[in-house]
Design a protein around this motif. Structure first.
Motif: not given
Length: 488
Positions: A380-383, A390-391, A414, A416, A435-437, A449
């Motif tokens: 999983y990643e937030i980029e 985007r997640v 960023l 998590v 949870t990413f944000g 997300a």
């Protein structure tokens, strides 16, 4: 259990297959590292509960070849660390390259030698032991044994099967040979490294046997119990200066509903050992040192990365630097996504069931971000890039963008957050939520997300590793000001 609280590992996170030796009042411990570079993390302790990272045994590219095409959960399996004749010896298997080899050092903090290949030693999980006349015995999974010259790597004779554990038990492996009193003891793992894992032992009059099994085998297993630590096995014995004996071994902390998911990988645990009628008896697990709630922060002010940072297969200097400019981590992309085996990624092991990670990224000239990685097919990643944050979730064959918001071409923080599941809503409840944000200018955290953590577990993905949380670039050049990890 200890004092009514769950037992904590002495080395939390992805630290499997521990091997330990003592020199005077000092203990040293090494673990498997599989597809990650640098290879074989090395730790020091004075009490077996508090461990300090002192480096990696294989920290030079010429020591460790992990081809781009080699699979995750390949690479380095099951080291044995020993001290003999004023020198540290480490023997290990590289299943992705040339098999078994050994390296040596006079100072465990390094430098360690270039590898001595062992082409005549078959199998995996090699062990080293010396008898009174200086003969070096190498024992491998199976369980077979051969004498070697550890200075040249030459085998002296043919491998010979000596003991294969409990009849019917699968995967006899992780052998370690010790002289204790008048006997030679052969400790092995068996039952597979999943829920059936266990430790058994045999003894004989000589290093090559014949061996008789302990009537109380397995001497350690948590199979078919409700103990919160499961999969216990792959152990190593050590005697303390006061004459007491101890066992280090791997285990997992499975969480959630049925069948239970472990996400941190196989961790290192500790238990005392007593001797009865010439056989070891393993006592209750001893909890590791209490974890600091402060966590850590890396501002990338060192000339290179701290030894805790690891990367899949290699870390080319052209793609990873803290010197352009100094005080920032600069990543230059190779693979176009974290699905690619040559993706540029540097991470640190997730060591806590509940934790929070933040990083400040400048992606105006590329694309990259913050990822929780298990392997190329499970991450999983937030980029971010200049236009968008985007997640993304990759679960097996599916890759999905779950949420997005504008980036406006400026640096971003960023984050998590990983929260252990503490209440089961139904038997299928996963182990945690990821949870990413984005952290806003006023310090508030906007979640984009929340994902079920079971899909980044060994029970779903398979393999032998655990989660690694880190930074990556998949296009252009991406820079990071800092990285902060906080247990919650």
């Amino acid at each position: 259990m200890t004092g009514g609280h769950p037992v904590a590992p002495v080395l939390p996170g992805f630290h499997p297959d521990p091997s330990v030796c003592r020199v005077g009042d000092d203990y040293y411990l090494a673990c498997s590292s599989f597809e990650y570079f640098p290879g074989i993390p090395l730790f020091h302790s004075r009490d077996l509960r508090h461990w300090t990272r002192i480096g990696n045994v294989l920290d030079r590219p010429e020591q460790l070849r992990l081809p781009v095409g080699s699979p995750s959960s390949g690479g380095l399996y099951a080291p044995t660390l020993r001290h003999h004749d004023g020198r540290f010896w480490l023997i290990v298997t590289n299943v992705s390259d040339a098999g078994n080899f050994l390296v040596t050092a006079t100072d465990p903090a390094g430098p360690w030698s270039d590898p001595v290949p062992l082409p005549g030693v078959p199998g995996i999980d090699p062990d080293l032991a010396w008898d009174d006349d200086g003969t070096c015995w190498c024992t491998v999974a199976g369980v077979s044994q051969v004498r070697i010259d550890p200075y040249t790597g030459k085998t002296l004779g043919e491998p010979r099967r000596i003991w294969s554990g409990t009849p019917g038990a699968k995967a006899p492996e992780a052998p370690h040979l010790y002289r204790v009193g008048d006997h030679w003891y052969l400790l092995i793992a068996e039952g597979g490294t999943e829920r059936g894992h266990g430790v058994s032992i045999a003894r004989g009059p000589a290093p090559d046997g014949p061996f008789e099994p302990c009537p109380a085998n397995p001497v350690l297993t948590h199979r078919s119990t409700d103990d919160p630590v499961q999969n216990t096995g792959h152990a190593d014995l050590v005697q303390a200066p006061d004459g007491t004996w101890w066992l280090v071994f791997l285990g997992v902390r499975a969480r959630g509903g049925s069948p239970g998911w472990h996400v941190l990988g196989r961790e290192t645990f500790l238990a005392p050992v007593t001797w009865e009628d010439g056989w070891p008896v393993v006592g209750p697990l001893v909890s590791g040192a209490e974890r600091s709630t402060a966590g850590y922060r890396d501002d990338f002010t060192r000339p290179g990365l701290a030894p805790e940072w690891i990367s899949p297969r290699s870390r080319p200097a052209a793609h990873v630097t803290t010197q352009e400019p100094p005080g920032r981590l600069t990543l230059r992309a190779a693979g176009a996504s974290l699905d690619a085996p040559d993706a540029v990624f540097v991470g640190r092991r997730q060591e806590d069931l509940t934790c929070r990670v933040r990083t400040r990224i400048d992606a105006a000239q590329g694309r990259g971000g913050l990822a929780v990685r298990l392997d190329e097919r499970h991450h999983y990643e937030i980029e971010a890039d200049a236009e968008e944050v985007r997640v993304v979730a990759r679960i097996g064959p599916a890759r999905t963008v779950l949420a997005a918001r504008p980036a406006h071409g400026r640096p971003l923080v960023l984050g998590v957050g990983i929260a252990e599941t503490r209440t089961l809503s139904d038997p299928r409840t996963g182990p945690d939520t990821v949870t990413f944000g984005v952290e806003e200018a006023d310090g508030t955290f906007t979640a984009l997300a929340a994902l079920d953590g079971r899909y980044l577990s060994t029970e779903v993905a398979g393999g032998f590793t655990g989660r690694v949380i880190g930074l990556y670039a998949t296009a252009g050049t991406v820079r990071f000001d800092w990285f902060a990890y906080e247990p919650v």
